[in-house]
Design an enzyme around this catalytic site. Sequence first.
Site, mmCIF file in Angstrom:
data_model
loop_
_atom_site.group_PDB
_atom_site.id
_atom_site.type_symbol
_atom_site.label_atom_id
_atom_site.label_comp_id
_atom_site.label_asym_id
_atom_site.label_seq_id
_atom_site.Cartn_x
_atom_site.Cartn_y
_atom_site.Cartn_z
ATOM 1 N N VAL A 1 -12.925 -16.783 -8.738
ATOM 2 C CA VAL A 1 -11.928 -15.756 -9.044
ATOM 3 C C VAL A 1 -11.576 -15.835 -10.524
ATOM 4 O O VAL A 1 -11.663 -16.896 -11.141
ATOM 5 C CB VAL A 1 -10.648 -15.910 -8.191
ATOM 6 C CG1 VAL A 1 -10.953 -15.758 -6.717
ATOM 7 C CG2 VAL A 1 -9.964 -17.235 -8.460
ATOM 8 N N ASP B 1 -11.030 -19.449 -17.480
ATOM 9 C CA ASP B 1 -9.663 -19.876 -17.153
ATOM 10 C C ASP B 1 -9.580 -21.365 -16.856
ATOM 11 O O ASP B 1 -8.542 -21.870 -16.416
ATOM 12 C CB ASP B 1 -9.112 -19.077 -15.976
ATOM 13 C CG ASP B 1 -10.004 -19.153 -14.739
ATOM 14 O OD1 ASP B 1 -10.868 -20.044 -14.676
ATOM 15 O OD2 ASP B 1 -9.830 -18.311 -13.839
ATOM 16 N N SER C 1 0.845 -1.188 0.000
ATOM 17 C CA SER C 1 0.000 0.000 0.000
ATOM 18 C C SER C 1 0.888 1.248 0.000
ATOM 19 O O SER C 1 1.695 1.429 -0.897
ATOM 20 C CB SER C 1 -0.961 -0.035 1.192
ATOM 21 O OG SER C 1 -1.947 0.972 1.078
ATOM 22 N N HIS D 1 -6.644 -5.860 -1.088
ATOM 23 C CA HIS D 1 -5.604 -4.858 -0.865
ATOM 24 C C HIS D 1 -4.631 -5.354 0.191
ATOM 25 O O HIS D 1 -4.905 -5.287 1.391
ATOM 26 C CB HIS D 1 -6.237 -3.541 -0.426
ATOM 27 C CG HIS D 1 -5.253 -2.410 -0.327
ATOM 28 N ND1 HIS D 1 -4.612 -1.898 -1.418
ATOM 29 C CD2 HIS D 1 -4.789 -1.713 0.740
ATOM 30 C CE1 HIS D 1 -3.808 -0.924 -1.041
ATOM 31 N NE2 HIS D 1 -3.885 -0.803 0.266
ATOM 32 N N ASP E 1 -8.128 -5.759 -5.731
ATOM 33 C CA ASP E 1 -7.793 -4.637 -4.844
ATOM 34 C C ASP E 1 -8.857 -3.548 -4.935
ATOM 35 O O ASP E 1 -9.079 -2.980 -6.005
ATOM 36 C CB ASP E 1 -6.435 -4.075 -5.252
ATOM 37 C CG ASP E 1 -5.842 -3.116 -4.237
ATOM 38 O OD1 ASP E 1 -6.621 -2.422 -3.549
ATOM 39 O OD2 ASP E 1 -4.611 -3.036 -4.150
#
Length: 520
Positions: free
Chosen positions: A253, A247, A178, A444, A398
């Site tokens: 995800v 995928d 970050s 994040h 994020d």
Amino acid sequence: MYRLIISSLGLLIVATSILQAQALKCASLKAQRFATTHIHSAESVAAGPFNIPQEGPVPASSEAVPAFCRVRGEVAPHIGFELWMPAKGWNGRLVSVGSGGFGGAIDFRALAKRLRQGYSGTANDTGHEGQGYEWMHDPAARRAWGHSATHDVTGPVKEIVRAFYRRAPAYSYFVGCSTGGAQAMEEAEFFPGDFNGIVAGSPGMYYSHLMLSFLWGLKVATENAPLSQQKLQFLNRAVMNQCDQEDGVKDGVLENPLACHFNPATLLCKEPNTKDCLTHEEVKTAELMYRGPRNPRAGMEIYPGFVPGSEASPEFTGAISWAYGWTLIQGPLATQYAIPLLKNMVFGNKWDWKTFDFDHDVQRVDRRLHSDIDSTDPDLRGFRARGGKLIMIQGWGDPFNAQTFPIEYYKQVVRLFAANEGERRAERTVNGFFRLFMAPGMGHCAGGPGPSEANDLDTLRAWVEKGKAPDLLVARKITLPTGKPARPAMTRPLCPYPEVARWTKKGSTNDGNNFICTSQ
């Protein structure tokens, strides 16, 4: 038997004597003089629990630590730091850990973690203490936070390590995420001699425009309609229904969200608003979140938007997670970060965020802040020339940083080298010292439905010290079953961009050994 007891007692006496000698050596540091550095205290801390005070929303806790020498000091101008050095078993290496948000505090948990691993660890407060905003009016303090604090501390800390151990660190590393990721990039770009290796996680390296992205999220939700957590879940399910299997693995995800071409207008309500559709205003909010802030006159990108699949965590169970999803970008991030920063550093306390002009005001922000708080220079030739290695990690989910900015930066670095070498050779050159790893489903710095804990420092050390370039990072998703110790629920390779992980179609999709990195 007696010989064994006597031998054990002898070893205990020797170990105790060593620790006592180290304690005396630690205390003597306070009396030594170091250029630009004042040591407030140097004390020996016994092995055992170390109490860590509450910092913001993070509660107080206790961390187990080995015996160490704790040095607290200050480097001009007013940069507070801590240096923790193992009393025994030092591995000969220094790790500097980054900060988060607006800084103002020491990351004790990160120091304790590195200490347990045998490192000397250091952290600094970025040039100010606490979470107030007064420091933002001081140009020197602002530049320390956004540009130079870690560099200013690194030289003096190495001197103290040398004084304590009678030898300098064999290798020095920086690990940050970050704001710490932004500090990492400041080091690589502008102070390439400080560290042998750097890990830049979720780097807020374009900090000034990151703040404009936060402001954009508030503007979009205010002028159209905020997306509730329920609607974000609905939107995320629609994205996954369309793209999750592209995928080869249906796991909640997206390995490569850029390959997902999703149109939120397909979810437009045909009847009165229900939980299973989006109103015109909600569709507009979604479209503008994906698009990101742009100049209204010229249409140029100010900062990238968010990718499909980042809308919310499929595992949402009722509590809002700060590390994943669009909840915070629709207002709280602007309130907590963008508005205070822009008021105190650029526009003044009477400024109303609603008056921000995404054309002319952007130029004003750039003139005022870019040189002090941004680290977007693609010229990493100095870092490469010194043998430095850089690992950058960015989560595809994020909710703070736009996920594609690290990709844009990586391409800029390649283009810079290509000016002299040609693109194909430039890619090989850049991959020889800089690798970007995009993490599917990672939030994040942590969290999200995908694996988010990687073996980054170990991998970096192998690259720096043994020349073993990382073909992948092993990432883990950690769960905490009630009454049981933590265990990895999923492992998955993170592949160096532009490669992606593909399932071999053999074995469990929760086992990273069953995946390979391949070109897209």
